[in-house]
Design an enzyme around this catalytic site. Structure first.
Site, PDB file in Angstrom:
ATOM      1  N   CYS A  43       0.813  -1.223   0.000  1.00 11.61           N
ATOM      2  CA  CYS A  43       0.000   0.000   0.000  1.00 11.61           C
ATOM      3  C   CYS A  43       0.843   1.268   0.000  1.00 11.61           C
ATOM      4  O   CYS A  43       0.556   2.212  -0.729  1.00 11.61           O
ATOM      5  CB  CYS A  43      -0.924   0.033   1.216  1.00 11.61           C
ATOM      6  SG  CYS A  43      -2.191  -1.240   1.237  1.00 11.61           S
ATOM      7  N   HIS A  85     -20.598   1.426  -6.028  1.00 12.57           N
ATOM      8  CA  HIS A  85     -19.687   1.901  -7.062  1.00 12.57           C
ATOM      9  C   HIS A  85     -20.420   2.613  -8.206  1.00 12.57           C
ATOM     10  O   HIS A  85     -19.785   3.183  -9.083  1.00 12.57           O
ATOM     11  CB  HIS A  85     -18.862   0.731  -7.605  1.00 12.57           C
ATOM     12  CG  HIS A  85     -18.004   0.094  -6.559  1.00 12.57           C
ATOM     13  ND1 HIS A  85     -18.118  -1.236  -6.206  1.00 12.57           N
ATOM     14  CD2 HIS A  85     -17.049   0.612  -5.748  1.00 12.57           C
ATOM     15  CE1 HIS A  85     -17.252  -1.509  -5.240  1.00 12.57           C
ATOM     16  NE2 HIS A  85     -16.597  -0.404  -4.948  1.00 12.57           N
ATOM     17  N   GLU A 180     -10.582  20.530   1.368  1.00 11.78           N
ATOM     18  CA  GLU A 180     -11.869  19.900   1.676  1.00 11.78           C
ATOM     19  C   GLU A 180     -11.682  18.909   2.814  1.00 11.78           C
ATOM     20  O   GLU A 180     -10.830  18.029   2.733  1.00 11.78           O
ATOM     21  CB  GLU A 180     -12.404  19.174   0.432  1.00 11.78           C
ATOM     22  CG  GLU A 180     -13.562  18.240   0.675  1.00 11.78           C
ATOM     23  CD  GLU A 180     -14.778  18.929   1.264  1.00 11.78           C
ATOM     24  OE1 GLU A 180     -15.228  18.491   2.339  1.00 11.78           O
ATOM     25  OE2 GLU A 180     -15.274  19.904   0.648  1.00 11.78           O
ATOM     26  N   ASN A 188     -22.759  19.925  -0.558  1.00  5.91           N
ATOM     27  CA  ASN A 188     -24.192  19.743  -0.793  1.00  5.91           C
ATOM     28  C   ASN A 188     -24.549  19.846  -2.267  1.00  5.91           C
ATOM     29  O   ASN A 188     -25.597  19.357  -2.688  1.00  5.91           O
ATOM     30  CB  ASN A 188     -25.001  20.793  -0.024  1.00  5.91           C
ATOM     31  CG  ASN A 188     -25.277  20.385   1.403  1.00  5.91           C
ATOM     32  OD1 ASN A 188     -25.190  19.209   1.757  1.00  5.91           O
ATOM     33  ND2 ASN A 188     -25.605  21.347   2.238  1.00  5.91           N
ATOM     34  N   VAL A 302      -9.583  22.882   7.545  1.00  2.00           N
ATOM     35  CA  VAL A 302      -9.070  24.165   8.028  1.00  2.00           C
ATOM     36  C   VAL A 302      -9.622  24.395   9.433  1.00  2.00           C
ATOM     37  O   VAL A 302     -10.840  24.396   9.644  1.00  2.00           O
ATOM     38  CB  VAL A 302      -9.472  25.320   7.098  1.00  2.00           C
ATOM     39  CG1 VAL A 302      -9.070  26.663   7.705  1.00  2.00           C
ATOM     40  CG2 VAL A 302      -8.811  25.157   5.735  1.00  2.00           C
ATOM     41  N   THR A 401     -36.577  15.926  -5.175  1.00  2.00           N
ATOM     42  CA  THR A 401     -36.486  17.233  -5.804  1.00  2.00           C
ATOM     43  C   THR A 401     -37.841  17.922  -5.935  1.00  2.00           C
ATOM     44  O   THR A 401     -38.868  17.292  -6.226  1.00  2.00           O
ATOM     45  CB  THR A 401     -35.835  17.146  -7.191  1.00  2.00           C
ATOM     46  OG1 THR A 401     -35.895  18.436  -7.814  1.00  2.00           O
ATOM     47  CG2 THR A 401     -36.547  16.147  -8.094  1.00  2.00           C
ATOM     48  N   ARG A 426     -41.079  26.762   0.501  1.00  2.00           N
ATOM     49  CA  ARG A 426     -40.731  25.586   1.287  1.00  2.00           C
ATOM     50  C   ARG A 426     -41.151  25.688   2.747  1.00  2.00           C
ATOM     51  O   ARG A 426     -41.550  24.692   3.354  1.00  2.00           O
ATOM     52  CB  ARG A 426     -39.219  25.335   1.187  1.00  2.00           C
ATOM     53  CG  ARG A 426     -38.798  24.845  -0.174  1.00  2.00           C
ATOM     54  CD  ARG A 426     -37.296  24.762  -0.305  1.00  2.00           C
ATOM     55  NE  ARG A 426     -36.915  24.157  -1.571  1.00  2.00           N
ATOM     56  CZ  ARG A 426     -35.661  24.033  -1.984  1.00  2.00           C
ATOM     57  NH1 ARG A 426     -34.669  24.499  -1.236  1.00  2.00           N
ATOM     58  NH2 ARG A 426     -35.390  23.466  -3.138  1.00  2.00           N
TER      59      ARG A 426
END
Length: 596
Positions: A43, A85, A180, A188, A302, A401, A426
């Site tokens: 690895c 996958h 990230e 999102n 961060v 949706t 909404r």
């Protein structure tokens, strides 16, 4: 390095030994298994002292050399079953996003779904919230050690706002590092399914849709109960058509145009056939950020924004999951880390009635961007305004949706009756559903709506859609009175014919529900969007709580900000927000870095 043949042989030996009753202590994690079969070298790069980066680039290359890449594994998966996958996730999904070496492997899918995959060396999904200022002594030590790397612009977050900022900043000539904290990019944005609102666009013109930017401004202000920052809303609407053109120039398909709740005109842009917009836009932005040479680092959180004595931003302190703490010096920082809908403790602090609610968000939406900005003295607004999306599927763990309703579906309760204008805002739709028996309802639609919206096929694949050859048969499937449901559908079809909804004044009546088979799925509200956040100006500069002026070198875009949406966000405005303000933030940060 294993070859695929050796890898298969090793697994066969492991399985045959267990079946033969051989005394064998099965390895508990992948590292144990690989250690037995090939050592750490199978690895890791042994002479480099472990991992080479937080993306685990070398380690994932080793995985692919043995098992094949994601496309190969997806192609080999059974077509009639849900496969981990075959995914809606974007970017270059790494094997190690799910398959861990020195701890139990966990299917990232389980952050939202409950598929029950039989995962080798697997464990149960769980995520603990760790404050950004935890382990302060180690953080201070890393800062004292000095700068490890230097760049022009650091971007926090790889959702649509962060990726748009990266593309924009690179196009302006800046050197960019995008960080990230999750092992999966896209935030999102990769989950967004409805569309992107924009006015006076080429696709609208081609379809004969008359719209005005001022109407979009008025709709957005009204939907936000007029507490939005009007200047931010003007920038959103006035740049929306240009943002559609920008995405299109990079390869996006935004040619299908529908309507979302609160809109006066069809302006919600999405791919041909009504496919989900978020993953498409995120993939286009990812591809273009990579093409432009953006340094993208996953598993990189961060934990502090660094400033000098004058309050000017000088960089960030990062905690790499594998490399530990280190400092990046930067002229400008863009916060695009999203909201905090997945952090129910924080959500319920601002809105107690949402305590215990499920959320539609990705697991990283916990409020890190707010936390590091607050440490830097940033001002916030509207944090108490938190939106529940009315159509979350409890069975599938996914948001349905708004485009399903926009294309003509109706919403009924357990008595088989409509109880609201389906394309209201909404907040109003969620409140209406929570007043019904069981605090849930059913979306009901026909085959013409299914064929009009590719996103529905995903719900069918998840086995959360009920089907009936007739309305009466469908009623039995969802256990509502057949006569009442048939009466409701007949009445609604009459409203469509007359062009007026005499019950709930639904303004848009796209089609009758007459094409068999008929479908239904259960829906309930779930926490979806946090309208409040950092105070920004029209250049995406973050303002100081103390002075009310911009914090030098600090920018923000997307859900981490407040002011664009007011008290309630309209469906379709989130993608418009992240693309438009992501572009602005990236360009502003790059210009500042160049000028300073």
């Amino acid at each position: 390095m294993f070859t695929r043949k050796i890898q298969k042989t090793a697994l066969a030996m492991l399985i045959s030994g267990a079946m033969a009753g051989t005394a064998y202590a099965a390895p508990e994690v992948l590292a144990d298994f690989h250690g037995e079969m090939g050592g750490c070298d199978s690895c890791h790069v042994s002479d480099k002292g472990g991992v080479t980066n937080d993306n685990l680039t070398h380690e994932n290359g080793q995985c692919v050399s043995c098992h094949g890449d994601l496309k190969e594994l997806a192609a080999a998966a059974p077509k009639d079953k849900v496969s981990p996958h075959k995914s809606h996730l974007i970017g270059e999904i790494a094997c190690t996003s799910c398959h861990k070496g020195h701890e139990k492997s966990v299917a990232y899918c389980d952050a939202c779904h409950s598929f029950g995959f039989d995962m080798p060396f697997g464990g149960k999904w769980e995520r603990k919230f760790v404050p950004v200022d935890a382990d302060k002594a180690a953080q201070d030590k890393a800062i004292a050690a000095g700068v490890k790397e230097t760049t022009d612009v650091v971007i926090i977050g790889s959702g649509g706002a962060g990726l748009a900022a990266a593309v924009s900043a690179r196009d302006a000539g800046a050197k960019v590092i995008l960080l990230e904290k999750e092992p999966i990019p896209g935030g999102n944005t990769k989950l967004a399914a409805g569309g992107m609102n924009a006015a006076e666009t080429k696709p609208q013109a081609k379809l004969g849709i008359e719209d005005k930017k001022q109407i979009m401004i008025d709709d957005t202000m009204k939907g936000g109960r007029n507490i939005n920052d009007p200047e931010l809303v003007k920038v959103l609407a006035n740049n929306s058509s240009d943002s559609i053109d920008w995405l299109t120039s990079m390869g996006a398909d935004m040619t299908d145009v529908g309507r979302m709740g609160g809109a006066s005109v069809n302006r919600s842009h999405r791919p041909t056939g009504g496919a989900g917009v978020g993953a498409h836009v995120a993939q286009v932005l990812w591809d273009n950020a990579v093409k432009r040479g953006t340094d993208i680092r996953l598993n990189s959180r961060v934990v502090r924004i660094l400033e000098d004595a004058s309050g000017k931003v000088t960089g960030v302190l990062v905690k790499g999951e594998y490399t530990g703490y280190y400092v990046i010096k930067a002229d400008a920082v863009v916060i695009a880390a999203g909201g905090f809908a997945k952090n129910n403790e924080r959500v319920s602090k601002y809105d107690p009635k949402l305590k215990g609610f499920k959320a539609t968000n990705h697991p990283g939406a916990t409020g890190d961007g707010l936390d590091v900005a607050l440490q830097a003295g940033a001002a916030t607004r509207d944090l108490e305004y938190i939106q529940a999306h009315p159509t979350y599927s409890p069975a599938g763990g996914v948001m349905i949706t708004e485009a399903v309703r926009g294309n003509g579906a109706i919403v009924v309760n357990r008595e088989g009756n409509r109880f609201m204008n389906e394309i209201t805002t909404r907040d109003k739709a969620s409140a209406a559903i929570l007043q019904q028996k069981g605090e849930s309802a059913y979306l009901v639609f026909d085959d013409s709506i299914r064929k009009s919206l590719k996103a529905i096929e995903g719900y069918v694949h998840l086995n959360i859609v009920k089907e009936g050859k007739t309305i009466e048969e469908l009623a039995k499937q969802i256990d509502v009175p057949a006569a009442e449901l048939a009466k409701t559908v007949t009445a609604y079809n009459g409203f469509v014919k007359s062009g007026k909804d005499a019950q709930f004044e639904r303004p848009d009546l796209p089609r009758e529900l007459v094409v068999a088979p008929f479908y239904a799925l259960e829906i309930a509200p779930a926490v979806h969007h946090t309208m409040g956040g950092l105070v920004i100006d029209t250049k995406a500069e973050v303002k100081s709580e103390k002075t009310g002026k911009p914090i030098t070198g600090l920018y923000a875009a997307g859900e981490v900000t407040g002011g664009v949406h007011g008290a309630n966000r309209l469906g379709g405005n989130a993608i418009s927000d992240i693309v438009t303000y992501g572009r602005i933030a990236g360009a502003s940060a790059a210009k500042f870095a160049k000028d300073n």
